[in-house]
Write an enzyme that holds these catalytic residues in place. Sequence first.
Site, PDB file in Angstrom:
ATOM      1  N   LYS A  10      10.256  -2.888  -6.451  1.00 43.49           N
ATOM      2  CA  LYS A  10      10.706  -1.613  -6.534  1.00 43.49           C
ATOM      3  C   LYS A  10      11.875  -1.621  -6.322  1.00 43.49           C
ATOM      4  CE  LYS A  10       6.358  -0.455  -4.033  1.00 43.49           C
ATOM      5  NZ  LYS A  10       5.406  -0.217  -2.293  1.00 43.49           N
ATOM      6  N   TYR A  50       0.595   6.205  -9.574  1.00 43.37           N
ATOM      7  CA  TYR A  50      -0.191   6.400  -7.285  1.00 43.37           C
ATOM      8  C   TYR A  50      -1.289   7.129  -7.481  1.00 43.37           C
ATOM      9  CZ  TYR A  50       3.022   2.442  -5.844  1.00 43.37           C
ATOM     10  OH  TYR A  50       4.465   1.539  -5.310  1.00 43.37           O
ATOM     11  N   PHE A  58       3.286  10.995   2.526  1.00 43.01           N
ATOM     12  CA  PHE A  58       4.102  10.629   2.088  1.00 43.01           C
ATOM     13  C   PHE A  58       4.130  11.465  -0.126  1.00 43.01           C
ATOM     14  CE2 PHE A  58       0.810   7.615   2.313  1.00 43.01           C
ATOM     15  CZ  PHE A  58       0.823   6.503   1.274  1.00 43.01           C
ATOM     16  N   ARG A  86      -1.204 -10.728  -2.141  1.00 47.89           N
ATOM     17  CA  ARG A  86      -1.023  -9.856  -0.953  1.00 47.89           C
ATOM     18  C   ARG A  86      -0.613 -10.881   0.282  1.00 47.89           C
ATOM     19  NH1 ARG A  86      -3.179  -5.140  -1.968  1.00 47.89           N
ATOM     20  NH2 ARG A  86      -3.586  -4.283   0.494  1.00 47.89           N
ATOM     21  N   THR A  92       1.972  -3.471   4.466  1.00 51.68           N
ATOM     22  CA  THR A  92       2.835  -2.472   3.685  1.00 51.68           C
ATOM     23  C   THR A  92       3.618  -2.214   4.403  1.00 51.68           C
ATOM     24  OG1 THR A  92       0.199  -2.182   3.001  1.00 51.68           O
ATOM     25  CG2 THR A  92       2.499  -0.037   2.969  1.00 51.68           C
ATOM     26  N   ARG A 103       7.973  -9.039   2.245  1.00 51.73           N
ATOM     27  CA  ARG A 103       8.580  -7.901   2.514  1.00 51.73           C
ATOM     28  C   ARG A 103       8.891  -7.800   4.404  1.00 51.73           C
ATOM     29  NH1 ARG A 103       2.619  -4.780   0.947  1.00 51.73           N
ATOM     30  NH2 ARG A 103       3.203  -3.335  -0.738  1.00 51.73           N
ATOM     31  N   ASN A 113       9.602  -0.614   1.247  1.00 54.18           N
ATOM     32  CA  ASN A 113       9.056  -1.569   0.872  1.00 54.18           C
ATOM     33  C   ASN A 113       9.024  -3.041  -0.003  1.00 54.18           C
ATOM     34  OD1 ASN A 113       7.141  -0.536  -0.615  1.00 54.18           O
ATOM     35  ND2 ASN A 113       5.031  -1.091   0.795  1.00 54.18           N
ATOM     36  N   HIS A 116       5.102  -4.323  -4.853  1.00 56.97           N
ATOM     37  CA  HIS A 116       3.268  -3.211  -4.951  1.00 56.97           C
ATOM     38  C   HIS A 116       3.067  -4.775  -5.071  1.00 56.97           C
ATOM     39  CE1 HIS A 116      -0.017  -0.906  -5.236  1.00 56.97           C
ATOM     40  NE2 HIS A 116      -0.017  -1.699  -6.800  1.00 56.97           N
ATOM     41  N   GLU A 127      -4.679  -0.638 -12.895  1.00 59.59           N
ATOM     42  CA  GLU A 127      -3.026  -0.799 -12.838  1.00 59.59           C
ATOM     43  C   GLU A 127      -2.654  -1.840 -13.845  1.00 59.59           C
ATOM     44  OE1 GLU A 127      -2.455  -0.261  -8.156  1.00 59.59           O
ATOM     45  OE2 GLU A 127      -1.585  -2.543  -9.196  1.00 59.59           O
TER      46      GLU A 127
HETATM   47  P1  CMP Z   1       2.331  -0.289  -1.914  1.00 58.67           P
HETATM   48  O1  CMP Z   1       1.981  -0.953  -1.344  1.00 58.67           O
HETATM   49  O2  CMP Z   1       3.297   0.181  -3.293  1.00 58.67           O
HETATM   50  O3  CMP Z   1       1.164   1.338  -2.155  1.00 58.67           O
HETATM   51  C1  CMP Z   1       1.537   2.721  -1.677  1.00 58.67           C
HETATM   52  C2  CMP Z   1       2.595   2.803  -1.476  1.00 58.67           C
HETATM   53  O4  CMP Z   1       3.239   3.577  -0.357  1.00 58.67           O
HETATM   54  C3  CMP Z   1       3.064   1.332  -0.540  1.00 58.67           C
HETATM   55  O5  CMP Z   1       3.183   0.108  -0.768  1.00 58.67           O
HETATM   56  C4  CMP Z   1       4.365   2.221   0.555  1.00 58.67           C
HETATM   57  O6  CMP Z   1       6.208   1.965  -0.318  1.00 58.67           O
HETATM   58  C5  CMP Z   1       4.259   3.814   0.997  1.00 58.67           C
HETATM   59  N1  CMP Z   1       3.677   3.844   1.770  1.00 58.67           N
HETATM   60  C6  CMP Z   1       2.197   4.259   2.343  1.00 58.67           C
HETATM   61  N2  CMP Z   1       2.145   4.120   3.619  1.00 58.67           N
HETATM   62  C7  CMP Z   1       3.075   5.422   3.681  1.00 58.67           C
HETATM   63  C8  CMP Z   1       3.540   5.960   5.265  1.00 58.67           C
HETATM   64  N3  CMP Z   1       3.116   6.343   5.710  1.00 58.67           N
HETATM   65  N4  CMP Z   1       5.020   6.825   4.962  1.00 58.67           N
HETATM   66  C9  CMP Z   1       5.593   6.398   3.473  1.00 58.67           C
HETATM   67  N5  CMP Z   1       6.056   5.457   2.623  1.00 58.67           N
HETATM   68  C10 CMP Z   1       4.017   4.688   2.897  1.00 58.67           C
END
Ligand code: CMP
Length: 140
Positions: A10, A50, A58, A86, A92, A103, A113, A116, A127
């Site tokens: 990212k 997304y 969010f 994963r 996450t 992470r 984070n 992905h 995807e």
């Molecule tokens: P990712 O695995 O890319 O999948 C969805 C993304 O949304 C996740 O990683 C985070 O970057 C983001 N995300 C998930 N939950 C939240 C949250 N509660 N607030 C902000 N960002 C979030």
Amino acid sequence: MRQRTLCLIKPDAVNRNLVGAVLQAIEAEGLHVCALRMIHFTKAQAEGFYAVHRERPFFDSLATYMCSGPLVACVLEGENAVARYRTLMGATNPADAAEGTLRKRFAQSLEHNSVHGSDSPESAAGEIAYLFSTCDIVSR
Ligand code: CMP
């Protein structure tokens, strides 16, 4: 079972020159990179990627962040690649991520984070198709 999964490095990680470190960890885990490109999403492209999170509070912030700078997209291949990648990424939320995971090592926050990964073989297929054409992917 041999699988493919999608990895995004990212904008927060690309911005801190962590592309090599992430790819090194992926290769050390024994997963193979079989496609790789750099992308700078438009807001609409980030929202499309997304779309499954469209109703989440969010969503707008996530899409804005994901188009704030370039990211690296890779297709990874290997036995059980979805679950193995994963596990390598960790939870996450970096606050919950296990020691040694990507992470835990690199993420700045729940949103920023660093990486992905697809959450199932079915979402991996969608995807990967969103970002790569068939002839971009070299089987390993
Ligand atoms: P990712 O695995 O890319 O999948 C969805 C993304 O949304 C996740 O990683 C985070 O970057 C983001 N995300 C998930 N939950 C939240 C949250 N509660 N607030 C902000 N960002 C979030």
